[in-house]
Scaffold this active site. Structure first.
Site, PDB file in Angstrom:
ATOM      1  N   ASP A  95       1.396  -4.138   1.937  1.00 37.65           N
ATOM      2  CA  ASP A  95       2.477  -3.355   1.784  1.00 37.65           C
ATOM      3  C   ASP A  95       3.028  -2.904   3.149  1.00 37.65           C
ATOM      4  O   ASP A  95       2.411  -2.072   3.783  1.00 37.65           O
ATOM      5  CB  ASP A  95       2.011  -1.931   1.005  1.00 37.65           C
ATOM      6  CG  ASP A  95       3.270  -1.215   0.507  1.00 37.65           C
ATOM      7  OD1 ASP A  95       4.515  -1.756   0.866  1.00 37.65           O
ATOM      8  OD2 ASP A  95       3.075  -0.046   0.366  1.00 37.65           O
ATOM      9  N   ASP A 314       9.767  -4.916   2.674  1.00 35.81           N
ATOM     10  CA  ASP A 314       8.951  -4.335   2.062  1.00 35.81           C
ATOM     11  C   ASP A 314       8.018  -5.272   1.343  1.00 35.81           C
ATOM     12  O   ASP A 314       8.311  -5.664  -0.067  1.00 35.81           O
ATOM     13  CB  ASP A 314       9.147  -3.336   1.027  1.00 35.81           C
ATOM     14  CG  ASP A 314       8.184  -2.398   0.287  1.00 35.81           C
ATOM     15  OD1 ASP A 314       7.182  -2.560   0.680  1.00 35.81           O
ATOM     16  OD2 ASP A 314       8.505  -1.600  -0.307  1.00 35.81           O
TER      17      ASP A 314
END
Length: 360
Positions: A95, A314
């Site tokens: 992430d 992201d």
């Protein structure tokens, strides 16, 4: 079925000219011809060759990447980390939108016990690691986390803790521990599997939302953000790895990819600069085109500002999201491009196109 092509060369000579004088270079076999070559030997050799594209003065730290982009299969990319002494393996989602590495604790409430990803879930137990220690409120690293909103402190137990809420509504809370992370370090084409470093990471004792579901459950989340609590920053401050990472995602059905702490040297990579001094990895998105035609969208929609507007990269988000001012023109342009012969259906309020073959 996998097909492996092996080209065998008895011996070749190559002639070149240096300062007008011919020089003969002899090319010899990498493997002898008197016996067959095992597939794992070929793979090992190829792996070393591929690692030559990795460049860093101090070497790079390598992570195996699993998962796919397909939301109907996995919908996420994850890797494996080894923590503690003796080391325990944990599968964690990659992430870039968050900073902290955290894994599920043995005392976790709401943590899934099994995973539909065909991986075995583990729980971190600090009592079973000889190198584990809690992070107190007076620890400098806790103070750094408080400044970046990655940590909180309770005066009752003097324990550095955290509470994270993610964009999909899921959340986790727990406390910080320090322990050994075991690393695969690549340096000049060789692998040192015995390297390790102390890192601070989160021990999750409560989870909610999608994090509690077993179908795509992993052991935690590996944040690759820029703040001091990220593993990237911690390893860089210890001189173990450069403060740069490379994350290449394979977009076909096999999934996986490459994840290293270091730089990938590849001449065909197209680069775009990041917006400096931002909490996330912001890009300067300027326009969107469909079929080569730029859409009529005000450029201010994409501009980075202090109220969380802008475009970020992201890897922990499955889908791409657009502001309404950009989303409607984008969808309308795609809809106008799809031939009328293509069947359309409405699924959960979204228009979908059923395509059985590649459009011409």
């Amino acid at each position: 079925m996998a097909v492996v092509f092996v080209i065998t060369l008895a011996m070749l000579t190559a002639a070149t000219v240096i300062s007008g004088s011919p020089v003969t270079l002899t090319l010899e076999r990498a493997f002898p011809t008197n016996h067959g070559v095992e597939l794992n030997q070929l793979r090992a050799r190829d792996l070393l060759r591929h690692r030559r594209i990795l460049q860093s003065s101090n070497g790079v730290v390598d992570f195996d990447v699993h998962g796919t982009f397909d939301p109907f299969q996995v919908g996420l990319y994850f890797t494996k980390v080894q923590l503690g002494t003796p080391p325990v393996e944990f599968y964690v989602q990659i992430d870039t939108g968050s900073d902290v590495l955290w894994v599920s604790c043995s005392s976790c409430t709401g943590c899934p016990q099994t995973s539909g990803l065909q991986i075995e879930l583990n729980f971190f137990d600090s009592g079973r690691s000889s190198t584990s220690s809690l992070i107190s409120c007076s620890d400098r690293r806790c103070n750094s986390g408080i400044q970046s909103s990655d940590a909180t402190c309770s005066s009752q137990n003097n324990q550095c803790s955290y509470t994270f809420q993610y964009g999909d509504g899921s959340g986790t809370s727990g406390y910080y521990v320090s322990d050994t992370m075991h690393l695969d370090t690549i340096f000049e084409g060789s692998v040192a599997t015995n390297s390790s470093a102390p890192v601070v990471f989160g021990c999750s004792n409560q989870q909610s939302g999608d994090l509690t579901k077993s179908d795509r459950a992993v052991d935690g989340i590996f944040g690759f953000g820029q703040q001091e609590m990220s593993v990237i920053s911690q390893l860089s401050s210890q001189g173990i790895a450069p403060r740069v990472f490379s994350h290449c995602l394979r977009g076909d059905s096999t999934g996986g990819g490459v994840l290293v702490l270091g730089e990938i040297v590849e001449p065909n990579i197209v680069y775009t600069p990041l917006v400096p001094s931002q909490p996330h990895y912001n890009l300067n998105l300027q326009s969107i085109s469909v079929n080569g035609q730029a859409l009529q969208i005000d450029a201010s929609v994409f501009a980075t500002s202090n109220n969380n507007r802008g475009t970020i990269v992201d890897s922990g988000t499955t889908l791409a999201y657009l502001a309404e001012e950009a989303y409607d023109p984008f969808v309308n342009a795609i809809t106008a491009t799809i031939p009328q012969s293509v069947r359309t259906v409405v699924s959960r309020g979204n228009q979908c196109f059923l395509i059985t073959s590649r459009l011409g």
